[in-house]
Structure formats: C-alpha cells, structure tokens
Scaffold this motif. Structure first.
Motif, mmCIF file in Angstrom:
data_model
loop_
_atom_site.group_PDB
_atom_site.id
_atom_site.type_symbol
_atom_site.label_atom_id
_atom_site.label_comp_id
_atom_site.label_asym_id
_atom_site.label_seq_id
_atom_site.Cartn_x
_atom_site.Cartn_y
_atom_site.Cartn_z
ATOM 1 N N TYR A 59 -6.794 10.489 -19.334
ATOM 2 C CA TYR A 59 -6.866 10.244 -20.775
ATOM 3 C C TYR A 59 -8.311 10.395 -21.229
ATOM 4 N N TYR A 103 -0.817 10.972 -26.936
ATOM 5 C CA TYR A 103 -1.692 9.805 -27.018
ATOM 6 C C TYR A 103 -0.870 8.597 -27.451
ATOM 7 N N ILE A 114 -7.026 2.911 -23.718
ATOM 8 C CA ILE A 114 -6.750 4.336 -23.953
ATOM 9 C C ILE A 114 -6.215 4.596 -25.362
ATOM 10 N N TYR A 117 -6.763 7.971 -26.972
ATOM 11 C CA TYR A 117 -7.243 8.927 -25.971
ATOM 12 C C TYR A 117 -6.135 9.952 -25.739
ATOM 13 N N ALA A 119 -4.097 12.921 -23.452
ATOM 14 C CA ALA A 119 -3.742 13.484 -22.153
ATOM 15 C C ALA A 119 -3.142 14.867 -22.412
#
Length: 164
Positions: A59, A103, A114, A117, A119
């Motif tokens: 992430y 996210y 996270i 964040y 991915a």
C-alpha cells in the motif's frame, strides 16, 4: 485442505507463517509501478499486508503516486479485515486498465494507517518492482499480492485453492 508449504531458505518468508487475521507492516523497500511507459509510483514509505497463504500486498501513499493517471471507478468491494474497498482505473495516453488500483477510505481498526493508500494489481500493470526486483502477480487475478524471491508458497489463487 491445506497444502504442504514450501520450506523457506535463508532470507525467505513462507506465506504460511503469515497470520490470520492479517497484519500490517511498514516497509522501507523502494516500490515502483510502470504503465504504458510512465512511472506511476516510486515510494519507500509503504506498508504491506501479510495474510496466511497470500503474498504481500503493498500500500502506497497517494503523495507518491502520479494521481493524474488514475480515474475513479464505481467498483467497490468489502474486506472483512480492512472494510470497504474503492477502486481507480489507470489511464496513460490511449491505454486504460479498469479497476487496476484500490484503497480504503475508512479502514477498520489496526488498518487505519493505510487510509487512502493505494495498492496495484501487478497483472494489470506493465511492471511492478520491489527494490528493483520485478514482481510476479499473485495467481488467479483476484487477489493483489506481489511475489518476490523473498516469499515462498504455495499461494492462494492457484487452481484448487478456494478452500484454503
């Protein structure tokens, strides 16, 4: 039925030693993501989620992502550990990959760090790297784990792994 884990060698981790429920871990390795000739991500301020039978999912803070190439998607999913997932498609020039990144805008409990964040699905990008090593996408194209030489399986997502 649980498969027989591969025995890790020096410097390797077995995904079968990762916990369930999963854990969140800070990472200082350099993460890079490329799509259609553009570097979308370069970050050494990431987290990874470690869950039994899955390779790590990385992430990345949005500050380290070329957000001008991300297009909000209507897709949502739900993770019992992290909450409601939201998606972005990636568009660079005339090339677009639907729902290529996700996210959590309101992550549950210990996954708070996270929040927002991103991915990325490695199989939807041209190249994803961890400290210069090109990753292999987690099998099956459903999960978003990144496989490196440091991680051994077998990995959830291969044929017959539904009940793991």
């Amino acid at each position: 039925m649980r498969p027989k884990p591969v025995k890790p060698k020096g410097g390797q981790e077995s995904v079968w030693d990762y916990p369930r429920p999963p854990k969140l871990e800070e990472v200082t390795k350099t993460i890079e993501v490329y799509f259609n000739g553009v570097l979308l991500v370069r970050s050494a301020r990431t987290y990874r989620v470690l869950e039994t039978s899955h390779p790590p999912v990385y992430y990345i803070p949005q500050d380290d992502v070329a957000m001008e190439y991300l297009v909000p998607s209507d897709r949502t999913t739900y993770c019992e550990w992290k909450g409601r997932g939201r998606y972005f498609s990636v568009q660079v020039g005339d090339r677009m990959e639907q729902d290529a990144a996700w996210y959590y805008s309101d992550p549950i409990g210990r996954f708070g760090p996270i929040k927002n964040y991103l991915a990325f699905y490695a199989h939807k990008m041209d190249k994803c790297l961890v400290d210069g090593e090109v990753v292999t996408p987690q099998p099956g194209n459903f999960y978003g784990g990144w496989i490196t030489k440091d991680v051994v399986g077998p990995f959830k997502g291969v044929e017959g792994s539904f009940g793991w």
